[in-house]
Write an enzyme that holds these catalytic residues in place. Sequence first.
Site, PDB file in Angstrom:
ATOM      1  N   LEU A  99       1.166  -0.943   0.497  1.00 56.43           N
ATOM      2  CA  LEU A  99      -0.100  -0.042  -0.166  1.00 56.43           C
ATOM      3  C   LEU A  99       1.198   1.057   0.415  1.00 56.43           C
ATOM      4  CD1 LEU A  99      -3.156  -0.853   2.123  1.00 56.43           C
ATOM      5  CD2 LEU A  99      -3.061  -0.637   0.518  1.00 56.43           C
ATOM      6  N   ASP A 100       0.320   1.990  -0.897  1.00 55.33           N
ATOM      7  CA  ASP A 100       1.356   3.674  -0.098  1.00 55.33           C
ATOM      8  C   ASP A 100       1.056   4.354   0.638  1.00 55.33           C
ATOM      9  OD1 ASP A 100       1.038   3.895  -2.888  1.00 55.33           O
ATOM     10  OD2 ASP A 100      -0.269   5.676  -3.061  1.00 55.33           O
ATOM     11  N   ARG A 101       2.766   4.355   1.194  1.00 46.62           N
ATOM     12  CA  ARG A 101       2.628   4.755   2.466  1.00 46.62           C
ATOM     13  C   ARG A 101       2.049   5.632   3.176  1.00 46.62           C
ATOM     14  NH1 ARG A 101       8.019   8.884   3.322  1.00 46.62           N
ATOM     15  NH2 ARG A 101       6.235  10.897   1.990  1.00 46.62           N
ATOM     16  N   THR A 143      -2.134   5.665   2.423  1.00 46.48           N
ATOM     17  CA  THR A 143      -2.922   5.506   2.476  1.00 46.48           C
ATOM     18  C   THR A 143      -2.846   3.972   4.072  1.00 46.48           C
ATOM     19  OG1 THR A 143      -2.774   4.480   0.021  1.00 46.48           O
ATOM     20  CG2 THR A 143      -4.361   3.513   1.479  1.00 46.48           C
ATOM     21  N   ARG A 166      -5.670   7.503  -6.880  1.00 46.54           N
ATOM     22  CA  ARG A 166      -5.508   8.565  -6.607  1.00 46.54           C
ATOM     23  C   ARG A 166      -5.705   9.636  -7.580  1.00 46.54           C
ATOM     24  NH1 ARG A 166       0.025   8.727  -2.301  1.00 46.54           N
ATOM     25  NH2 ARG A 166      -0.961  10.264  -1.794  1.00 46.54           N
TER      26      ARG A 166
END
Length: 214
Positions: free
Chosen positions: A56-58, A60, A160
């Site tokens: 996961l993105d940092r 998120t 996003r």
Amino acid sequence: MSNFLTEHLIHRDTDFMVIHKPAGLLTVPGKTADLQDCVINRLLKIEPKTLLIHRLDRDTSGILVFALTRQGQNRISRQFQERQTSKTYQALVAGILEGEGTVDVPVVYDPEHPPLHIADPAHNKPALTHWKATEHFEIQGQPVTRVALTPITGRSHQLRVHMQYLGHPIVGDTLYATPDQQKLMPRLCLHAEHLSFTHPETEQPVEFHCAVPF
């Protein structure tokens, strides 16, 4: 640090564990010394058998799966790669978004503006997101919409960029929202709420939920 697993564990069995990743923490280490604190490094200190499956993105939060056996890693990773998992995210987006729909526009890395990605209809790798508006309210007097997001593909920054493409960036997004939209919340309002896949050992469907924190 030693309480990380206890505080964030959703499920654990012989083959894998499911973690609630907090916003602001990397999944894997970055390239520089200041970016070594991440979920997998914290888990490896507690459980040395931890193996990466997906990220996961940092910024998120939400459901993140790690394997505990090579078989678990291989079989679950394959399901992610072959789009056999079912994932649902929740987001708060700026403005009033009505109804539901699909964004079918490729998302590609923008080498001139790292780490940004852009929607590029001319690109040949598809990116597909289903969305559904579920609630409307205000934050600091500004209208926002709660949206359920189902990514069919798994491109970097896909959700996003697709929300920005619709003209409704995710609230708190420091990369794709306007400064005013960023200030509405202290974090990116994107959360991996639900995940289901086939158990690597029993071959039965398993399903996991993680409560939305915003």
